[in-house]
Design a protein around this motif. Structure first.
Motif, short mmCIF file in Angstrom:
data_model
loop_
_atom_site.label_atom_id
_atom_site.label_comp_id
_atom_site.label_asym_id
_atom_site.label_seq_id
_atom_site.Cartn_x
_atom_site.Cartn_y
_atom_site.Cartn_z
N SER A 173 -3.61 -3.93 4.32
CA SER A 173 -2.33 -4.34 3.76
C SER A 173 -1.71 -3.13 3.08
O SER A 173 -2.39 -2.14 2.83
N CYS A 207 -0.16 -9.89 5.56
CA CYS A 207 1.04 -9.98 4.73
C CYS A 207 1.31 -11.43 4.36
O CYS A 207 0.70 -12.36 4.90
N SER A 219 8.28 -8.85 3.76
CA SER A 219 7.40 -9.68 4.60
C SER A 219 7.85 -9.68 6.05
O SER A 219 7.03 -9.51 6.97
N LYS A 222 7.16 -6.36 7.76
CA LYS A 222 5.74 -6.21 8.08
C LYS A 222 5.40 -7.01 9.34
O LYS A 222 4.62 -6.54 10.19
N TYR A 235 -0.52 -14.09 8.45
CA TYR A 235 0.60 -14.47 7.58
C TYR A 235 0.10 -15.60 6.70
O TYR A 235 -0.22 -16.69 7.18
#
Length: 478
Positions: A173, A207, A219, A222, A235
Motif C-alpha cells: 500500500s 486500498c 482511492s 489507486k 478494495y
C-alpha cells in the motif's frame, strides 16, 4: 509451487441464502438510489460515459445493470506468484486459505524486551525473514511506516526492503498516488519486465474507500493504476458500526458491499478483466474507548458474513485475523488471536491479513506471528473435519483388539499416528515445567532464523540496482 495443505470440511454459515440475497439487493439499492460520492476526473469520466450521472451535490448513482456487467468481466480467480515466478496463492471461492503478516508497522514489540518501541527500517528484514520461514505465512504487507524514514519516501523504501528479504507474495500500500506506479515499476524490474509481472504478479495492491459511501480521488486513482497495470487489487472499506456505519450488522454489510461493488464497477470500466479481491472490515466503534476494535467478536462475525457474500459473487475474499487489541503478549492477546483464527477457518475467507498485529493496528509482534503460526497449524487439523464412510469405520479392528486390549501394536496406528497434530511450541510433556516456555522457544526460533539467513537472496545485479534506487529516494529528502 507451495503445496496447498489446508482443508475446510466443517459446515458453517452466518447468513442464510435468503439473507445473502437481501443484502445484495440492499447494496444495489444504495448504489442506485442513494449513490456514491466519487472523486477522480478520469474515473468520473468513465462512469459518465457508461450512463452514470453525477448531481449538483457530487453524488453519482450506479445502475444495477452496470454492476451486473462488471461482475461478468471481473476474474473469478486470481493467482499470485512468488518472487521466483512460482504460483503461490490461488484465490477464488473454492475455500483456499492463506495468511499474511506485516513487513512494517508504526511500532514493534521488541523481541528482547517485550516492550513497544518505534518500528525502524532495519526491522523489515526481521519481519520478512520470520514470515519467509513460517509455513503458514504466505504473504506480507508493505505499508510504509518505518519511523526512521521520511514519510515522503516511506512506501518505496519499505517496499524495496521487503523485496530484498522476502520471496513470497507482497501486498503493498502507498502513502500517495504517485508512488503506486513507482512501486509497480520496481517490481517489474525484479520480475524481468512489465509483461512478466502482469502475467505472473508477485505483488498485489491494497486500498480503501472512505465509509460511508465515499471514494476519494486517492482511492479511485489507486484502483485506476492497479487496473491498467493488471495488478491485483484489494478494495476494503473499514466500516465501524456507530461511527462510519450503522449500528446494525445487516445494514452495515449492505453499506460495505455497496462500496465494494462500486470498486468492482470502476476497475472493470477501466480495464475489463482487471483482477480484483473483495475486502471488508465491518467492525465496531467502541463507545467506551473511541477505538475501532480489531478483536471485537462482532467484527469477526461480520467478516465471516462478508466472506459468504464474496462467495455469492464467486470472488476471492480478503479477511482479517490473528490480531489483538491488547498492547502486550498477555492472556487477552492469545485468546483473541485463537478465536479469530478459529472463526476464519469456519468462514469462506481466502487471503487473511494482520497476523500478529497488536493494539488495534498500532504495532506488530514478531513473537506473536510465530505463535499464531502454531495456532493456525492446530486449526488446520480441526478444520479437516471427520470423514465417515465404510473405509473409516473399521469394526474389524475393534473386534481384533477385543475387550481390554490396546491399539499400540496395530498397523493402522503405525500408519496414521502422524496425521495427528504434534505442537512445536506448545507443551504436552508428561511433566510440564513450572513456568511457560512458549515465549522463549519462539524467541530462540527467531534468533536462529536471523543467524542462519544472513543477507538477501536476490540476484546481486538486481540487488545493486535496488540499492541505487533506494539511495536516490533517500537523497531526495535530505
Amino acid at each position: 509451487m507451495k503445496k496447498y495443505n489446508i482443508e475446510r470440511n466443517i459446515k458453517f454459515a452466518v447468513l442464510s441464502d435468503e439473507a445473502i440475497e437481501q443484502i445484495n439487493e440492499a447494496s444495489l439499492t444504495i448504489m442506485e438510489q442513494l449513490g456514491m460520492k466519487i472523486s477522480g476526473e478520469r474515473t468520473l469520466k468513465l462512469l459518465h460515459e457508461n450512463g452514470c450521472y453525477t448531481d449538483e451535490n457530487g453524488i453519482t448513482r450506479i445502475s444495477r445493470d452496470l454492476v451486473r456487467k462488471a461482475l461478468e468481466t471481473v476474474p473469478k480467480e486470481v493467482i499470485i506468484y512468488d518472487r521466483n515466478k512460482n504460483p503461490h496463492m490461488i484465490l477464488n471461492s473454492k475455500n483456499n486459505l492463506y495468511f499474511g503478516t506485516h513487513a512494517d508497522q508504526l511500532e514493534i514489540l521488541d523481541i528482547e524486551t517485550d516492550s513497544v518501541r518505534p518500528f525502524l527500517k532495519k526491522d523489515t528484514e526481521l519481519m520478512c525473514k520470520i514470515a519467509q520461514n513460517l509455513k503458514n505465512i504466505d504473504f506480507v504487507l508493505s505499508v510504509g511506516l518505518s519511523s526512521d524514514v521520511d514519510p515522503k519516501v516511506q512506501s518505496v523504501i519499505s517496499f524495496i526492503e521487503t523485496l530484498k528479504y522476502f520471496e513470497k507474495p507482497i501486498n503493498f500500500s502507498t502513502n500517495d498516488i504517485d508512488t503506486i506506479q513507482e512501486i509497480i515499476d520496481i517490481a517489474a524490474l525484479v520480475a524481468g519486465g512489465k509483461e512478466v509481472l502482469q502475467e505472473k504478479p508477485f505483488i498485489f495492491n491494497y486500498c480503501e474507500p472512505i465509509p460511508p459511501l465515499t471514494h476519494p480521488a486517492e482511492s479511485t486513482e489507486k484502483l485506476y493504476l492497479s487496473a491498467i497495470n493488471k495488478i491485483p487489487v484489494v478494495y476494503m472499506p473499514y466500516c465501524m458500526m456507530g461511527g462510519t456505519a450503522p449500528m446494525n450488522m445487516a445494514t452495515t454489510l449492505a453499506q460495505c458491499y455497496s462500496e465494494i461493488l462500486t470498486g468492482i464497477v470502476v476497475t472493470q470500466l477501466i480495464n475489463p478483466g482487471a483482477p480484483f479481491i473483495i475486502g471488508a472490515m465491518p467492525s465496531i466503534f467502541d463507545m467506551k474507548t473511541s477505538i475501532g476494535s480489531y478483536a471485537a467478536p462482532e467484527f469477526h462475525l461480520m467478516i465471516a458474513a462478508a466472506s459468504e457474500m464474496a462467495d455469492y459473487y464467486n470472488l476471492p475474499f480478503y479477511g482479517t485475523a490473528a490480531c489483538s487489541d491488547s498492547k502486550s503478549l498477555d492472556a487477552q492477546a492469545f485468546a483473541e488471536v485463537s478465536m479469530q483464527v478459529f472463526s476464519t477457518f469456519l468462514s469462506k475467507a481466502n487471503v487473511v491479513h494482520d497476523v500478529g498485529i497488536m493494539d488495534h493496528c498500532n504495532s506488530v509482534s514478531p513473537v506473536m506471528v510465530v505463535i499464531a503460526d502454531e495456532i493456525i497449524e492446530a486449526a488446520k487439523h480441526y478444520a479437516r473435519g471427520i470423514k465417515v464412510d465404510d473405509a473409516t469405520l473399521n469394526l474389524d479392528l475393534i473386534s481384533r483388539v477385543g475387550h481390554g486390549g490396546h491399539y499400540l501394536n496395530e498397523k493402522e496406528t503405525f500408519k496414521k499416528f502422524k496425521q495427528v497434530w504434534y505442537p512445536s511450541l506448545f507443551s504436552r510433556r508428561m511433566k510440564n515445567p513450572d513456568q511457560s516456555e512458549v515465549h522463549s522457544i519462539a524467541k530462540e526460533w527467531i534468533n536462529k532464523i536471523m543467524e542462519n539467513h544472513p543477507g538477501s537472496t536476490l540476484d546481486a545485479a538486481i540487488l545493486e540496482k535496488l540499492d541505487e534506487i533506494q539511495q536516490k529516494y533517500m537523497d531526495s529528502v535530505k
